[in-house]
Design an enzyme around this catalytic site. Sequence first.
Site, PDB file in Angstrom:
ATOM      1  N   HIS A  38      12.650  -8.596  -1.265  1.00 56.73           N
ATOM      2  CA  HIS A  38      12.715  -7.512  -0.347  1.00 56.73           C
ATOM      3  C   HIS A  38      11.446  -7.344   0.413  1.00 56.73           C
ATOM      4  O   HIS A  38      10.274  -7.438   0.330  1.00 56.73           O
ATOM      5  CB  HIS A  38      12.550  -5.931  -1.192  1.00 56.73           C
ATOM      6  N   PRO A  44       3.968   5.775 -11.439  1.00 56.58           N
ATOM      7  CA  PRO A  44       4.947   4.856 -11.199  1.00 56.58           C
ATOM      8  C   PRO A  44       5.130   4.775  -9.527  1.00 56.58           C
ATOM      9  O   PRO A  44       5.657   3.705  -9.121  1.00 56.58           O
ATOM     10  CB  PRO A  44       5.877   5.113 -11.755  1.00 56.58           C
ATOM     11  N   LYS A  68       2.470  -0.160  -9.046  1.00 59.73           N
ATOM     12  CA  LYS A  68       1.480  -1.013  -8.940  1.00 59.73           C
ATOM     13  C   LYS A  68       1.030  -1.237 -10.499  1.00 59.73           C
ATOM     14  O   LYS A  68       0.458  -2.230 -10.608  1.00 59.73           O
ATOM     15  CB  LYS A  68       0.315  -0.124  -8.494  1.00 59.73           C
ATOM     16  N   TYR A 114       1.568  -1.921  -0.529  1.00 56.72           N
ATOM     17  CA  TYR A 114       2.762  -2.189  -1.525  1.00 56.72           C
ATOM     18  C   TYR A 114       2.918  -3.631  -1.664  1.00 56.72           C
ATOM     19  O   TYR A 114       3.518  -3.919  -2.783  1.00 56.72           O
ATOM     20  CB  TYR A 114       4.156  -1.582  -0.489  1.00 56.72           C
TER      21      TYR A 114
HETATM   22  C1  DHB Z   1      10.899   0.491  -9.620  1.00 59.17           C
HETATM   23  C2  DHB Z   1      10.007   1.431 -10.049  1.00 59.17           C
HETATM   24  C3  DHB Z   1       8.882   1.745  -9.215  1.00 59.17           C
HETATM   25  O1  DHB Z   1       7.975   2.518  -9.778  1.00 59.17           O
HETATM   26  C4  DHB Z   1       8.951   1.679  -7.716  1.00 59.17           C
HETATM   27  O2  DHB Z   1       7.853   2.102  -7.025  1.00 59.17           O
HETATM   28  C5  DHB Z   1       9.818   0.890  -7.268  1.00 59.17           C
HETATM   29  C6  DHB Z   1      10.770   0.346  -8.055  1.00 59.17           C
HETATM   30  C7  DHB Z   1      11.915   0.075 -10.457  1.00 59.17           C
HETATM   31  O3  DHB Z   1      11.893   0.439 -11.714  1.00 59.17           O
HETATM   32  O4  DHB Z   1      12.814  -0.439  -9.783  1.00 59.17           O
END
Ligand code: DHB
Length: 393
Positions: A78, A295, A299, A387
Site C-alpha cells: 500500500h 493499535p 506499530k 507510518y
Molecule cells: C490494521 C490494524 C491497525 O491497527 C491499523 O492501524 C491498520 C490496519 C488491520 O488489522 O488491518
Amino acid sequence: MSSPTTVRTRVAIIGAGPAGLLLSHLLAESGIESIVIDQRTREDIEHTIRAGILEQGTVELLDGLGEHSRARTVGQRHDGIELRFEGEGHRIDFADLVGRGVWLYPQHEVLKDLIAARLAGGQDLRFEVTADHVEGETTDRPSVHATTADGEQLIIEADFVVGADGSRSVAREVVSGRRTGHFREYPFAWFGILCDAPPSADELIYSNSPDGFALISQRSPDVQRMYFQCDPDVDPNSFSEEQLWDELQVRVPGHELKRGPIFQRDVLRFRSFVASELRKGRVALVGDAAHTVPPTGAKGMNLAAADVSVLHKALRSLLLENDESGVDAYAETALKRIWKGQQFSYWMTSMLHVAPTADDFDRLRQRGELRTVVESRAGQTYLAEAYTGWPLA
Ligand code: DHB
C-alpha cells in the site's frame, strides 16, 4: 515428581510470537543456536487474529526468510492511506512523500511463515511449554525454568535469556518488576470485525466523525477487516450484524461501505506501556514484553521487529566476539524508537478518536489538527515517515 530435565543453549527465548521467532531466525543466520518456547499451541499462535500492517523495514527483515516469507507475494503493498473527517477523504501519498510503503499482511500469516522457516531450519521450537520464572540474570549463566504440557519440569541454561513473552511477560519480573513502567489508559476500545465482502476501498481509511473513529482495512478480495471505536466494557455479542454495519457506516460519512456476513468479532482494549527497564544483566525484553501501544497506526509488531534487529546485533557481538558494548547499549538504543512509536500511536489515536468527555473545544481543535496534517506537505510527511517506519538502526 520426577527430577527436572536440563538443556543447554546459547540463547533461551521465551515466546514464539513475531519477536521471539524473528530473533531465533536472525541468530541462526549468525550461527548462534537458540531454543524457543511458548505456552500456546502452534495452532493457537497461527490462528489468533491481530493487526495487518508491516512497515517496509519489517518486510525487508522478513525477506531473509527467503521463499518462506509470503509478505510480498500474498500481502499487498500500500502506497498511501486515506484520512477522513467532516465527510471528506484526504489521501496521504507515502510513495510521493517519502518513497516508502507498507504491506497489508496479517500478523498470523507472518507467524505461519516464521514457524515454517524455523522448523525447516532445524530450530528447537517447543510449544505448550510454560515459562515459570527466570534465574541468574546477573550471572553469565541465566536460566529459564519451565513446565511442559505433560507437567515435566524443564530448565534451559543459556548464555543469554530473551523475554519475548508478550504483555504478561514472566521475564519482565527479573528485569523491571512485573508492573513497573510508564502507563497510559484510554477511555475507549476498538470493536473489530471480519466479514465476507468485497473491499470498500483500495486503501485503508482512518475516519474521524462526530460518532467516533472507524478504520476500514482489508484482508483479501473477499474478506475485510474493520474496526470502530466503542466503549471498553461493551459485550461483543450485544450487537446484531445490522447494528454493527450501522455503527461502522455512521463513522465513515460520505463513503458507502460494502456489507456482508460478519464471521468474527472482538473488542481490543487500548493501553500504552513501556517497561521501566529493558535489560538486567543477561536478560532482555523485546516486543510486547517491553512495551505496548494502542493499535491506531499498527506499530506493535513493527516495534517488536525493530527491537529484535537491535538486540540481534548486540547478541552477535556478545556471543561471537565477547564484546558487551551492544548489550549495554540495547535499552538506550531501542527506547529511542520505542518512544517515537509511542508518540505516533498516541498521536494518531488522540487525533482520530472522540473521547467520551470531549466538548466543542476539543472537537474543533481536533479538526484543526487534522487540517494541519492534510493541508501541509510537512504535516503529511511526518505521518508518512512514521507510518512507513523510520529506517532500522
Ligand atoms: C490494521 C490494524 C491497525 O491497527 C491499523 O492501524 C491498520 C490496519 C488491520 O488489522 O488491518
